[in-house]
Write a protein that holds these residues in place. Structure first.
Motif, PDB file in Angstrom:
ATOM      1  N   ASP A 146       0.859  -1.293  -0.122  1.00 41.56           N
ATOM      2  CA  ASP A 146       0.014  -0.136   0.097  1.00 41.56           C
ATOM      3  C   ASP A 146       0.842   1.323  -0.124  1.00 41.56           C
ATOM      4  O   ASP A 146       1.032   1.809   1.011  1.00 41.56           O
ATOM      5  CB  ASP A 146      -0.887   0.080   1.247  1.00 41.56           C
ATOM      6  N   PRO A 147       1.460   1.797  -1.002  1.00 42.59           N
ATOM      7  CA  PRO A 147       2.147   2.901  -1.257  1.00 42.59           C
ATOM      8  C   PRO A 147       1.678   4.036  -0.807  1.00 42.59           C
ATOM      9  O   PRO A 147       2.540   4.846   0.009  1.00 42.59           O
ATOM     10  CB  PRO A 147       2.779   2.765  -2.828  1.00 42.59           C
ATOM     11  N   GLU A 148       0.399   4.317  -0.923  1.00 41.88           N
ATOM     12  CA  GLU A 148      -0.138   5.427  -0.497  1.00 41.88           C
ATOM     13  C   GLU A 148      -0.019   5.538   1.111  1.00 41.88           C
ATOM     14  O   GLU A 148      -0.008   6.666   1.642  1.00 41.88           O
ATOM     15  CB  GLU A 148      -1.663   5.577  -1.029  1.00 41.88           C
ATOM     16  N   GLU A 149      -0.494   4.312   1.843  1.00 42.13           N
ATOM     17  CA  GLU A 149      -0.422   4.648   3.178  1.00 42.13           C
ATOM     18  C   GLU A 149       0.947   4.643   3.516  1.00 42.13           C
ATOM     19  O   GLU A 149       1.302   5.405   4.514  1.00 42.13           O
ATOM     20  CB  GLU A 149      -0.837   3.216   3.617  1.00 42.13           C
ATOM     21  N   ALA A 150       1.870   4.069   2.627  1.00 45.33           N
ATOM     22  CA  ALA A 150       3.528   4.343   3.157  1.00 45.33           C
ATOM     23  C   ALA A 150       3.792   5.666   3.147  1.00 45.33           C
ATOM     24  O   ALA A 150       4.456   6.315   4.198  1.00 45.33           O
ATOM     25  CB  ALA A 150       4.323   3.473   2.277  1.00 45.33           C
ATOM     26  N   GLU A 151       3.249   6.376   2.091  1.00 43.41           N
ATOM     27  CA  GLU A 151       3.589   7.842   2.164  1.00 43.41           C
ATOM     28  C   GLU A 151       2.970   8.770   3.110  1.00 43.41           C
ATOM     29  O   GLU A 151       3.569   9.495   3.585  1.00 43.41           O
ATOM     30  CB  GLU A 151       3.405   8.408   0.651  1.00 43.41           C
ATOM     31  N   ARG A 152       1.820   8.348   3.667  1.00 40.03           N
ATOM     32  CA  ARG A 152       1.036   8.878   4.640  1.00 40.03           C
ATOM     33  C   ARG A 152       1.814   8.773   5.893  1.00 40.03           C
ATOM     34  O   ARG A 152       1.985   9.901   6.556  1.00 40.03           O
ATOM     35  CB  ARG A 152      -0.185   8.343   4.573  1.00 40.03           C
ATOM     36  N   LEU A 153       2.438   7.538   6.177  1.00 39.30           N
ATOM     37  CA  LEU A 153       3.091   7.119   7.317  1.00 39.30           C
ATOM     38  C   LEU A 153       4.323   8.095   7.380  1.00 39.30           C
ATOM     39  O   LEU A 153       4.787   8.492   8.387  1.00 39.30           O
ATOM     40  CB  LEU A 153       3.186   5.778   7.663  1.00 39.30           C
ATOM     41  N   VAL A 154       4.984   8.042   6.227  1.00 42.24           N
ATOM     42  CA  VAL A 154       6.524   8.670   6.299  1.00 42.24           C
ATOM     43  C   VAL A 154       6.122  10.185   6.760  1.00 42.24           C
ATOM     44  O   VAL A 154       6.879  10.968   7.378  1.00 42.24           O
ATOM     45  CB  VAL A 154       6.955   8.605   4.864  1.00 42.24           C
ATOM     46  N   GLU A 155       5.047  10.790   6.183  1.00 44.82           N
ATOM     47  CA  GLU A 155       4.774  12.275   6.465  1.00 44.82           C
ATOM     48  C   GLU A 155       4.592  12.150   7.857  1.00 44.82           C
ATOM     49  O   GLU A 155       4.877  13.165   8.550  1.00 44.82           O
ATOM     50  CB  GLU A 155       3.477  12.790   5.444  1.00 44.82           C
ATOM     51  N   GLU A 156       3.433  11.154   8.325  1.00 46.92           N
ATOM     52  CA  GLU A 156       3.377  11.426   9.872  1.00 46.92           C
ATOM     53  C   GLU A 156       4.632  11.337  10.692  1.00 46.92           C
ATOM     54  O   GLU A 156       4.573  11.799  11.817  1.00 46.92           O
ATOM     55  CB  GLU A 156       2.459  10.396  10.182  1.00 46.92           C
ATOM     56  N   SER A 157       5.690  10.633  10.232  1.00 44.34           N
ATOM     57  CA  SER A 157       6.834  10.164  11.155  1.00 44.34           C
ATOM     58  C   SER A 157       7.597  11.454  11.124  1.00 44.34           C
ATOM     59  O   SER A 157       8.534  11.542  12.223  1.00 44.34           O
ATOM     60  CB  SER A 157       7.661   9.094  10.326  1.00 44.34           C
ATOM     61  N   GLY A 158       7.506  12.382  10.271  1.00 43.29           N
ATOM     62  CA  GLY A 158       8.263  13.706  10.197  1.00 43.29           C
ATOM     63  C   GLY A 158       9.493  13.316   9.444  1.00 43.29           C
ATOM     64  O   GLY A 158      10.483  14.194   9.792  1.00 43.29           O
ATOM     65  N   TYR A 159       9.501  12.235   8.857  1.00 41.20           N
ATOM     66  CA  TYR A 159      10.880  12.140   8.060  1.00 41.20           C
ATOM     67  C   TYR A 159      10.796  12.116   6.736  1.00 41.20           C
ATOM     68  O   TYR A 159      11.388  11.396   5.789  1.00 41.20           O
ATOM     69  CB  TYR A 159      11.483  10.780   8.519  1.00 41.20           C
ATOM     70  N   ALA A 160       9.821  12.933   5.957  1.00 42.83           N
ATOM     71  CA  ALA A 160       9.751  13.154   4.748  1.00 42.83           C
ATOM     72  C   ALA A 160      11.107  13.532   4.030  1.00 42.83           C
ATOM     73  O   ALA A 160      11.457  14.573   4.691  1.00 42.83           O
ATOM     74  CB  ALA A 160       8.629  13.881   4.324  1.00 42.83           C
TER      75      ALA A 160
END
Length: 551
Positions: free
Chosen positions: A424-438
């Motif tokens: 689920d790459p969309e969920e992966a990108e969302r979680l990366v943003e949430e992590s603060g490590y974009a």
């Protein structure tokens, strides 16, 4: 997030009926089928670690298996690894031998029967040994070389069932003490008879750095064992452990080769690493370091003689070389046939493929306190980013199983309620943003050729991660020995933050993956989590569910 366990619960559970049943004693004849104690099957009555969907906390597990399953659930949620695959051992074998592959990656020359008038068998691995001292290594290639000459108290059949070897019986005497009765009529290749002093010395040499001139890297393979002593009168040894040590028989079915005490004490390290003196079916005939080991059948072996008079083990690091040697008739058994060569082997008149699900899990460790992997959201994102099913089909040609947790299916403590992370790459990108490590840039360190398609798996993983819009990734190929040196040095700060590695667990018990790899004091740990530590401590304080035995 992990929560603290009540100390009183720990003390109460340590004295439960399950623990009492285990310490009451269990005896061993020939082993029972491998597997758990029947109380497995997901969390069972244990439920989710964090509570129900309505937020109601669920009770603590009540069995050892339940604690191990719960630990796997926590690790599925906290994702210290990118969960990749269970490796299949894909061997090629000659039509000139009868042989079936084992699940534990060991190649037992005694089980290879040459056909026709042949009296010699050759095995070709991907690497040679790191020395012939059976207590001074941790690698499967070395294990395959020393096991032809050395034996343990117990062993396993090709399906993983515990069987007797140099012990003819075993029993739990009381908490922390077990006894092994020894086989009579066994001799070392030197001609010396096996004694209980040899067995006690061998155990102590592994667990006590003051014994036998060796600080053995195998001490944690006999986890919890503190020492051994010859029994009074009988031909037996008594082994002592800290606490119950619920997997002690499973450990001895996999580890602890028995050596001749006087031979070890009379020779130096260099001699012991270039000679052999075991009780096994083959004795050393010639040793050419990094090139080959040649054995001859031991005439006074305590069982029937080996089917082959001569056994030779060589190595070729390139898979294509091994395949060419097999189809040209130069060798009889080869390891790690890559998917692109399977049709070449199966299409040959004189060879065939022999695949078997192994006990090895392949994973990408993410060091828990290094940026960006100190974020559980980022670690989850990495799991969602990888299309594992496509990797299994396209890279491994289906010779693998997707994993959802550190423990493999069929092992004691496996949690059957857990599924692999979906792609689920969309969920992966969302979680990366949430992590603060974009915008993070990460590098995956990987060996090349140690495991089936390891580099190609790493490249595929990195490819999927690099497709995310907010993370970039690259691969760093590492020499396997160099990589394992920094991973095994006991210092979590010296290794890379992100790496591909495999772990074989031939005990068929979750604890022997979780303890070394994912507890705070594990010898190869990449993770620290108080809740995981407590769950494992609880499991190891209780009896029951020892794989492959009737304990």
């Amino acid at each position: 997030m992990a929560r603290d366990i009540d100390r009183r619960d720990f003390l109460t559970l340590a004295g439960t009926a399950a623990g009492a049943a285990a310490v009451a004693g269990c005896s061993g004849g020939e082993g029972t089928p491998t597997g758990d104690d029947g109380s497995g099957g997901g969390d069972g009555d244990d439920g989710d670690d964090g509570g129900t969907d309505t937020g109601t906390p669920l009770p603590e597990p009540e069995t050892r298996v339940g604690y191990l399953e719960r630990a796997n659930r926590v690790l599925n949620e906290e994702v210290p690894w990118i969960y990749l695959n269970r490796q299949y051992s894909v061997y090629g074998k000659s039509a000139d031998v009868n042989w079936e592959a084992r699940r534990d990656e060991r190649i037992d020359g005694y089980a290879i029967e040459p056909t026709g008038d042949r009296d010699s068998v050759q095995i070709t691995q991907s690497a040679m040994d790191s020395g012939l001292d059976p207590h001074d290594h941790r690698e499967t290639p070395t294990d395959n070389i020393v096991l032809q000459a050395y034996e343990g108290l117990l062993s396993r059949d090709r399906e993983g069932k515990v069987v007797q070897e140099l012990a003819t019986g075993y029993e739990r005497l009381e908490p922390g003490r077990v006894r092994f009765d020894l086989r009579s009529g066994v001799s070392f290749h030197s001609g010396d008879s096996l004694t209980k002093e040899d067995v006690a010395f061998s155990i102590n040499r592994i667990v006590d750095p003051e014994v036998g001139g060796l600080d053995s890297p195998q001490s944690d393979q006999l986890a919890g064992v503190t020492g051994a002593e010859p029994a009074d009168g009988d031909s037996a040894v008594v082994v002592e452990s800290e606490g119950i040590n619920p997997v002690v028989f499973a450990l001895f079915a996999t580890y602890c080769d028995v050596m001749n005490r006087s031979w070890v004490e009379d020779n130096d390290e260099a001699y012991i690493n270039s000679h052999m003196n075991g009780t096994g079916p083959f004795q050393l005939a010639e040793y050419e370091q990094d090139v080959s080991v040649t054995y001859e059948a031991y005439g006074d072996y305590w069982k029937d003689g080996a089917p082959a008079d001569e056994l030779v083990i060589t190595a070729a690091s390139e898979a294509s070389t091994r395949v060419n040697q097999l189809v040209s008739g130069e060798t009889d058994v080869i390891v790690n046939v890559p998917p692109q060569n399977i049709s070449q082997v199966d299409g040959a008149d004189n060879a065939e493929i022999s695949p078997v699900p192994s006990t090895r899990v392949i994973y990408n460790a993410m060091i828990y306190d290094r940026e960006p992997f100190d974020s559980v959201q980022f670690r989850r994102a990495m799991n969602y980013a990888v299309d594992l099913e496509s990797i299994i089909e396209s890279v491994l040609s289906g010779f693998a199983d997707a994993t959802s947790q550190p423990t493999l299916e069929g092992f004691t403590g496996y949690n059957s309620d857990l599924d692999p992370y979906p792609y689920d790459p969309e969920e992966a990108e969302r979680l990366v943003e949430e992590s603060g490590y974009a915008g993070a840039e990460i590098e995956l360190h990987t060996p090349n050729g140690r495991y089936l398609k390891d580099l190609e798996i790493a490249q595929a993983v990195v490819g999927y991660i690099d497709e995310l819009e907010n993370v970039s990734a690259s691969v760093n190929q590492r020499d396997f020995g160099n990589l394992t040196d920094v991973l095994l040095d006991g210092d979590i700060t010296t290794g890379p933050a992100f790496y591909l590695i495999g772990w074989g667990n031939a005990t068929f018990d979750a604890s022997q993956t979780l303890i070394p790899l994912l507890t705070s004091d594990g010898s190869l740990t990449s993770y620290k989590n108080d809740r995981v530590d407590e769950l494992i401590d609880q499991a190891q304080s209780m009896g029951g569910g020892e794989p492959g035995t009737d304990s």
